[in-house]
Design a protein around this motif. Structure first.
Motif, mmCIF file in Angstrom:
data_model
loop_
_atom_site.group_PDB
_atom_site.id
_atom_site.type_symbol
_atom_site.label_atom_id
_atom_site.label_comp_id
_atom_site.label_asym_id
_atom_site.label_seq_id
_atom_site.Cartn_x
_atom_site.Cartn_y
_atom_site.Cartn_z
ATOM 1 N N ALA A 172 0.839 -1.200 0.000
ATOM 2 C CA ALA A 172 0.000 0.000 0.000
ATOM 3 C C ALA A 172 0.871 1.245 0.000
ATOM 4 O O ALA A 172 1.907 1.300 0.669
ATOM 5 C CB ALA A 172 -0.916 -0.003 1.223
ATOM 6 N N LYS A 175 -1.137 8.124 -2.920
ATOM 7 C CA LYS A 175 -1.070 8.812 -4.209
ATOM 8 C C LYS A 175 -0.273 10.109 -4.086
ATOM 9 O O LYS A 175 -0.381 10.813 -3.088
ATOM 10 C CB LYS A 175 -2.485 9.143 -4.704
ATOM 11 N N TYR A 195 -3.524 4.630 -2.558
ATOM 12 C CA TYR A 195 -4.718 5.099 -1.854
ATOM 13 C C TYR A 195 -4.632 6.618 -1.699
ATOM 14 O O TYR A 195 -3.565 7.206 -1.806
ATOM 15 C CB TYR A 195 -4.835 4.418 -0.486
ATOM 16 N N ASP A 196 -5.784 7.239 -1.433
ATOM 17 C CA ASP A 196 -5.847 8.699 -1.427
ATOM 18 C C ASP A 196 -5.052 9.362 -0.303
ATOM 19 O O ASP A 196 -4.559 10.470 -0.459
ATOM 20 C CB ASP A 196 -7.303 9.171 -1.344
ATOM 21 N N SER A 200 -6.343 5.859 4.586
ATOM 22 C CA SER A 200 -6.913 4.845 3.691
ATOM 23 C C SER A 200 -5.909 3.734 3.404
ATOM 24 O O SER A 200 -6.258 2.552 3.386
ATOM 25 C CB SER A 200 -7.350 5.491 2.374
ATOM 26 N N ALA A 201 -4.649 4.127 3.177
ATOM 27 C CA ALA A 201 -3.608 3.134 2.900
ATOM 28 C C ALA A 201 -3.380 2.239 4.114
ATOM 29 O O ALA A 201 -3.255 1.012 3.992
ATOM 30 C CB ALA A 201 -2.311 3.837 2.513
ATOM 31 N N ALA A 204 -6.277 -0.196 4.680
ATOM 32 C CA ALA A 204 -6.227 -1.300 3.714
ATOM 33 C C ALA A 204 -5.186 -2.325 4.138
ATOM 34 O O ALA A 204 -5.428 -3.544 4.071
ATOM 35 C CB ALA A 204 -5.909 -0.765 2.323
#
Length: 298
Positions: A172, A175, A195-196, A200-201, A204
């Motif tokens: 992961a 971005k 991921y944004d 979020s990363a 995940a």
């Protein structure tokens, strides 16, 4: 020979008048455009410098999701962290005790564009000073020396970046970072999933959607601070990531002012006090290494 019609001369004169008027408008717009860009006697842009000093305010572009650096406190609704405190200290150093600091929350993807269009005066958001980025924005002197590494589950047998050189492994990343090129330099077969944002990363990764997460060591240390019983950070880094304050390209006068403020804060002990406040006791973190201004610092 046909006689010349009187109306043809009139039409030509009117065309010439229109063309002359158009040229005058174009020249005037060019002149006004050039005048709108403030510059000093050296020809360097002073737009940011003038705005900051006239408003007595520095608008900082910062993250809201980077623990230890700039993280939104849900109780107060304000960000806190090393970068927040350092930006405040720089603001006061430049503008004096009455100087104001304003924060605009930005993302990894938007931070350079926010600088370009003038949404912010400076960006302090764990941004690595790279040769490619220096082509489009100014950077201050280094204020933090980081390095990319990975976090993995404690039970993982993958203990180095090269161990991930297999298409069955996924990592992961956020971005807008340089993670893809950095990972593939050592593990070209690994799959990098973007991921944004950091949250979020990390979510995940925690959910098992990836085998690891890549980012700078200090960022990752903050992410796993409450999950140290489940996850661990690799012992070594595979890149050097000097963080610099981003400033709009060409704003040399303001960049110099920021550098002067940083130098004073290092000299008077403020910088070191803030480093200890936020990073002392963080597992796997070395304050001395992260305080370096260049790779060759002893």
């Amino acid at each position: 020979m046909k006689p010349v019609q009187p109306c043809q001369g009139g039409k030509m004169a009117r065309k010439l008048q229109k063309m002359t008027a158009l040229m005058a408008v174009l020249l005037l717009s060019l002149f006004l455009g050039a005048c709108s860009k403030s510059s000093d006697s050296t020809g360097e842009s002073t737009t940011t410098y003038n705005r900051v000093h006239s408003s007595k305010t520095i608008t900082w572009g910062m993250r809201a999701d980077t623990r230890l650096f700039s993280m939104m406190d849900v109780k107060t609704g304000k960000a806190k962290g090393f970068e927040v405190d350092l930006a405040r200290a720089i603001t006061k150093q430049i503008l004096g005790p009455s100087g104001k600091m304003k924060i605009e929350y930005i993302s990894e993807k938007s931070r350079i564009m926010d600088l370009k269009i003038g949404n912010v005066d400076a960006v302090m958001a764990t941004m690595t000073d790279t040769a490619d980025r220096e082509k489009i924005i100014n950077f201050s002197d280094t204020y933090f020396m980081a390095g990319e590494t990975l976090i993995v589950p404690k039970k993982s047998k993958l203990k180095s970046i090269k161990a991930f050189n297999n298409s069955k492994y996924s990592i992961a990343a956020v971005k807008g970072s340089t993670a893809d090129a950095d990972v593939h330099k050592y593990a070209p077969k690994a799959k990098v999933i973007f991921y944004d944002d950091y949250g979020s990363a990390y979510n995940a990764f925690k959910a098992g959607k990836t085998n690891a997460m890549v980012s700078d060591n200090a960022v990752l240390a903050g992410l796993i601070a409450d999950d140290s019983d489940k996850f661990t950070m690799l012992d070594t880094t595979f890149t050097v990531e000097p963080y610099g304050i981003g400033i709009k390209k060409g704003e040399t006068k303001f960049t110099k002012e920021v550098n002067q403020a940083l130098a004073i804060l290092r000299k008077n002990g403020t910088y070191q006090r803030l480093m200890k406040k936020w990073f002392a006791g963080v597992p796997g973190f070395n304050i001395k290494e992260s305080s370096k201004t260049t790779v060759s610092d002893k």
